[in-house]
Every structure is written in structure tokens, then in C-alpha cells.
Design a protein around this motif. Structure first.
Motif, short mmCIF file in Angstrom:
data_model
loop_
_atom_site.label_atom_id
_atom_site.label_comp_id
_atom_site.label_asym_id
_atom_site.label_seq_id
_atom_site.Cartn_x
_atom_site.Cartn_y
_atom_site.Cartn_z
N ALA A 176 1.07 -1.08 -0.26
CA ALA A 176 0.20 -0.04 0.24
C ALA A 176 0.86 1.51 0.10
CB ALA A 176 -0.83 0.44 0.99
N GLU A 177 0.45 2.20 -0.92
CA GLU A 177 1.16 3.16 -0.83
C GLU A 177 0.25 4.81 0.14
OE1 GLU A 177 2.23 4.41 -5.17
OE2 GLU A 177 1.32 3.41 -5.70
N HIS A 178 -1.08 4.54 0.24
CA HIS A 178 -1.80 4.82 1.44
C HIS A 178 -2.58 3.92 2.53
CE1 HIS A 178 -1.73 8.96 -1.15
NE2 HIS A 178 -1.29 7.50 -2.07
N VAL A 179 -2.08 4.72 3.59
CA VAL A 179 -3.60 3.13 4.42
C VAL A 179 -3.87 4.45 5.99
CG1 VAL A 179 -3.04 2.14 6.51
CG2 VAL A 179 -0.83 2.44 4.29
N ALA A 180 -5.17 4.50 5.68
CA ALA A 180 -5.83 5.09 6.58
C ALA A 180 -6.44 3.93 7.17
CB ALA A 180 -6.93 4.79 6.00
N ILE A 181 -5.88 4.19 9.12
CA ILE A 181 -6.22 3.48 9.89
C ILE A 181 -7.41 4.76 10.77
CG2 ILE A 181 -5.23 3.22 12.29
CD1 ILE A 181 -2.82 3.47 11.12
N LEU A 182 -7.79 3.54 10.64
CA LEU A 182 -9.79 3.99 12.14
C LEU A 182 -9.12 3.38 13.42
CD1 LEU A 182 -10.62 3.87 8.80
CD2 LEU A 182 -13.01 3.12 9.46
N ILE A 183 -9.49 4.65 14.43
CA ILE A 183 -9.71 4.66 15.65
C ILE A 183 -11.23 5.00 15.85
CG2 ILE A 183 -8.47 4.98 17.44
CD1 ILE A 183 -6.58 4.38 15.18
N PRO A 184 -11.74 3.75 16.89
CA PRO A 184 -12.91 3.87 16.83
C PRO A 184 -13.27 4.62 18.25
CG PRO A 184 -12.68 1.66 18.07
CD PRO A 184 -11.69 2.75 16.89
N GLY A 185 -14.94 4.93 18.68
CA GLY A 185 -15.31 5.38 19.88
C GLY A 185 -15.84 4.76 20.87
N SER A 186 -16.37 5.46 21.92
CA SER A 186 -17.18 4.63 22.46
C SER A 186 -17.68 3.66 22.09
CB SER A 186 -18.04 5.02 23.23
OG SER A 186 -17.88 6.59 24.20
N ASP A 187 -18.53 2.03 22.79
CA ASP A 187 -19.64 1.02 22.74
C ASP A 187 -19.16 0.01 21.62
OD1 ASP A 187 -20.96 2.00 25.08
OD2 ASP A 187 -21.95 3.10 24.15
N THR A 188 -17.67 0.11 20.64
CA THR A 188 -17.15 -0.72 19.88
C THR A 188 -16.54 -1.57 20.65
OG1 THR A 188 -16.25 1.52 18.66
CG2 THR A 188 -15.92 -0.60 17.90
N SER A 189 -16.66 -3.38 20.35
CA SER A 189 -16.41 -4.03 21.14
C SER A 189 -16.31 -5.30 19.27
CB SER A 189 -17.16 -4.63 22.62
OG SER A 189 -18.54 -4.73 22.21
N LEU A 190 -16.37 -6.61 20.08
CA LEU A 190 -16.12 -7.34 19.38
C LEU A 190 -17.75 -7.74 19.37
CD1 LEU A 190 -13.70 -9.98 20.52
CD2 LEU A 190 -13.54 -8.62 18.79
N ASP A 191 -18.76 -7.53 20.65
CA ASP A 191 -20.08 -7.23 20.46
C ASP A 191 -20.97 -6.56 19.15
OD1 ASP A 191 -20.46 -9.76 22.13
OD2 ASP A 191 -20.34 -8.50 23.49
N THR A 192 -20.07 -5.31 18.92
CA THR A 192 -20.47 -4.87 18.14
C THR A 192 -19.74 -4.33 16.65
OG1 THR A 192 -19.16 -2.82 19.58
CG2 THR A 192 -21.98 -3.15 20.09
N TYR A 193 -18.61 -4.79 16.72
CA TYR A 193 -17.77 -4.80 15.71
C TYR A 193 -18.09 -4.76 14.44
CZ TYR A 193 -13.10 -5.52 13.18
OH TYR A 193 -12.55 -5.15 12.09
N GLU A 194 -19.60 -5.39 13.50
CA GLU A 194 -19.65 -5.74 12.51
C GLU A 194 -19.58 -4.09 12.12
OE1 GLU A 194 -19.75 -6.35 8.80
OE2 GLU A 194 -18.78 -7.60 10.26
N ARG A 195 -20.17 -2.92 12.86
CA ARG A 195 -20.32 -1.26 12.67
C ARG A 195 -19.24 -1.14 12.37
NH1 ARG A 195 -22.86 1.01 17.72
NH2 ARG A 195 -20.39 0.46 18.28
N PHE A 196 -18.52 -0.99 12.93
CA PHE A 196 -17.28 -0.97 12.76
C PHE A 196 -16.81 -1.37 10.83
CE2 PHE A 196 -12.10 -0.22 14.38
CZ PHE A 196 -12.46 0.48 13.79
N HIS A 197 -16.44 -2.85 11.01
CA HIS A 197 -16.10 -3.10 10.07
C HIS A 197 -17.18 -2.43 8.88
CE1 HIS A 197 -15.94 -6.06 7.00
NE2 HIS A 197 -14.42 -6.00 7.23
N ARG A 198 -18.17 -1.97 8.52
CA ARG A 198 -18.69 -1.48 7.99
C ARG A 198 -17.86 -0.21 7.29
NH1 ARG A 198 -23.75 -3.76 9.74
NH2 ARG A 198 -23.84 -1.96 11.82
N ALA A 199 -17.95 0.72 8.39
CA ALA A 199 -17.36 1.70 7.91
C ALA A 199 -16.08 1.42 7.31
CB ALA A 199 -16.66 2.74 9.27
N ALA A 200 -14.92 0.56 7.87
CA ALA A 200 -13.49 0.35 7.13
C ALA A 200 -13.77 0.26 5.66
CB ALA A 200 -12.78 -0.63 7.95
#
Length: 306
Positions: free
Chosen positions: A95-119
Motif C-alpha cells: 500500500a502507498e496510502h494507508v488509513a487507520i480508523l480509531i473507533p469511539g465509545s461502545d465499540t467491542s467484538l459484540d458491535t464490531y460489524e458496525r465498525f467493519h462496515r465503516a472501514a
């Protein structure tokens, strides 16, 4: 609000602990070790899924099982507690360009799919906007235990202080894979911007993007000590605009995170995020995602400013 802030954490603590294996024993991170790292973490997620299922926690079992899929590339996985996962979308080694997403509150393995959709939305946007042959990667970094939105923890920097050294170490390790020439952008959402604020001093990234930020704990972008260009955005319907941007000392505990990054006095490059709410920054085809994509690709002259 105070009652909820006390009751919610206590009710979460009462939940039976889900059994999970310790994280996989991994070799130092390099471009050559990536396939082995991905395979080891998928195997660990699969074992965690089976253990959660045997324990009777179907929701966690399904979440872990999804991360164990053959198409998922995990730099890290820990199924214990609320869980942690660091996932790559794209070819990280090239990769020449890399983005790292840092999540906020209420993000866990139980809610991870929501975070994955953003990525995943960002990854698709980068692929569509990139010139032919330009390679990009997105990293969803759930590398810390996030606070609950309705809790006293979300109003203090304690979790961010714990997370900051982990984020610094991760970025340092990442450079062993990407090399010094890759353009790295840190995209920090909500409480994640507090984490980024604590980690920013001298961090080897090119862009620091604060999205829906309650503050960083700094009075200005310069005070962060970041080498990166600092950006900020907030959707027109984001409730964070109503949060007092201040820091107060209450019985020896500091509450709040100081100056609003959207304010002229903070000194960030403010860009437009459209009419979206607090969870809409990575909504496909949104003005926010379009501008984030431009920043990650280094096309900053195309970013629309507020």
C-alpha cells in the motif's frame, strides 16, 4: 444521566465472562510475516467462537466466527473480555496510502460489524477514487477497551491514556511493513479522537483527522505535538455539537476534553461533513466520506472546507 452512568457499567460487569483463548503467539510484524499473522489470528478467532458457543453466548460466537472467515485479515485478535481486533482491508504490504480508523465509545467484538462496515465503505471509496495502479489499505484498529457512551468513563481520558502507548507502538510496527514512504492517515472518531490526542506527540503519520470529536485534551492543534496535518469535521446533525467543550476538575477527577477542534482557536483544517449525524462519517457517497477519501489519497487541494 448520573443514574445511567452508574447502572450501565454495573449491569455490564454482572454479565458472565465469556471464555476465550489468550492471543496467538506471533512473530514480529513484517511484510513477509503477514500471511502467517493473518492465519494465526483467524485460527484464534475460530477457537474463541467455539468456546463462546459452548458457553452459550451465541452473539459473541457469531461475531468471532465472522472474524475467523477466510477473507478476513487480522493483525491482532483477543477474544477475552469485550475483545480487541485489528483488521486489514487491502494489500497492506504494497500500500502507498494507508488509513487507520480509531473507533469511539461502545465499540467491542459484540458491535464490531458496525465498525467493519465503516472501514469497508472507506476501502471501497479509496478503490474507486484511486488512479489505476495506486494501492491502498484500510486498518480497523480496535486496539483498546472503549468506554460506554453512557458512563463516567466516557467523560475522562483514562481509557485514552491506556490506549495511547498501544497506538504509538502499532504505528511504529506498521512502518516495518509499509516502509517510510507510505502515506498514513489516522482517522479518529468521537472518543477515538481523545485516544489520538494522547498518542499524537511525535507520531509518525501524515494526517490526523478528528471526526465528531468531543475534544482532544489539547487547547490547540499545535499543542498536540503532532508531525501530521490536523483536520477536523462535524456533521450538521451530530449531537457532539451540544456537548460542552471544556475540561473541569471535579473532586480530583478531570472531566471533559477541552477546546472544540472545530473552533478557529484550535487551528485544525476544518472540512465539510454534510448533513450527517454522529455515526454517518463513513456513509457511502456522503460528503464526509468523499473528503476523507481525498485526505487519505493526499489530494488535499480537492477537500471542501467549512
Amino acid at each position: 444521566m448520573i443514574t445511567a452512568a452508574i447502572a450501565v457499567p454495573l449491569s455490564a460487569a454482572a454479565r458472565p465472562r465469556v471464555p476465550a483463548p489468550p492471543p496467538a503467539d506471533l512473530a514480529p510484524l513484517t511484510a513477509q510475516s503477514l500471511p502467517q499473522t493473518y492465519a494465526a489470528n483467524r485460527a484464534n478467532a475460530d477457537l474463541a467462537s467455539r468456546m463462546a458457543g459452548e458457553h452459550g453466548d451465541r452473539h459473541r460466537a457469531e461475531a468471532d466466527h465472522a472474524l475467523a472467515g477466510a477473507s478476513r485479515d487480522l493483525l491482532a485478535f483477543d477474544g477475552r473480555g469485550t475483545g480487541r481486533a485489528v483488521e486489514v482491508l487491502g494489500d497492506l504490504a504494497g500500500a502507498e496510502h494507508v488509513a487507520i480508523l480509531i473507533p469511539g465509545s461502545d465499540t467491542s467484538l459484540d458491535t464490531y460489524e458496525r465498525f467493519h462496515r465503516a472501514a469497508a465503505a472507506l476501502h471501497r471509496s479509496l478503490a474507486q477514487a484511486s488512479p489505476a495502479g495506486r494501492r491502498t489499505a484500510v486498518i480497523a484498529w480496535l486496539g483498546y477497551t472503549t468506554p460506554r457512551t453512557v458512563s463516567t468513563t466516557a467523560a475522562t481520558a483514562d481509557r485514552a491514556e491506556e490506549a495511547a502507548p498501544e497506538l504509538r507502538e502499532f504505528v511504529d510496527d506498521l512502518r516495518a511493513v509499509t516502509g517510510p514512504s507510505a502515506h498514513i492517515s489516522l482517522l479518529c472518531h468521537s472518543y477515538g479522537s481523545v485516544v489520538c490526542g494522547r498518542a499524537a506527540d511525535g507520531l509518525d503519520v501524515d494526517d490526523l483527522v478528528l471526526l465528531g470529536s468531543p475534544g482532544t485534551g489539547a487547547d490547540s492543534a499545535g499543542e498536540l505535538g503532532a508531525r501530521a496535518r490536523v483536520w477536523a469535521a462535524r456533521g450538521a446533525e451530530d449531537w457532539v455539537a451540544e456537548v460542552p467543550h471544556a475540561e473541569v476538575d471535579l473532586f480530583g477527577t478531570k472531566l471533559g476534553f477541552g477546546t472544540d477542534p472545530m473552533s478557529p482557536s484550535f487551528g485544525a483544517d476544518v472540512f465539510t461533513a454534510g448533513p450527517g449525524g454522529h455515526s454517518d462519517y463513513f456513509r457511502p457517497r456522503s460528503e464526509s466520506l468523499t473528503n476523507i477519501t481525498r485526505i487519505v489519497l493526499g489530494r488535499t487541494e480537492e477537500v471542501t472546507h467549512a
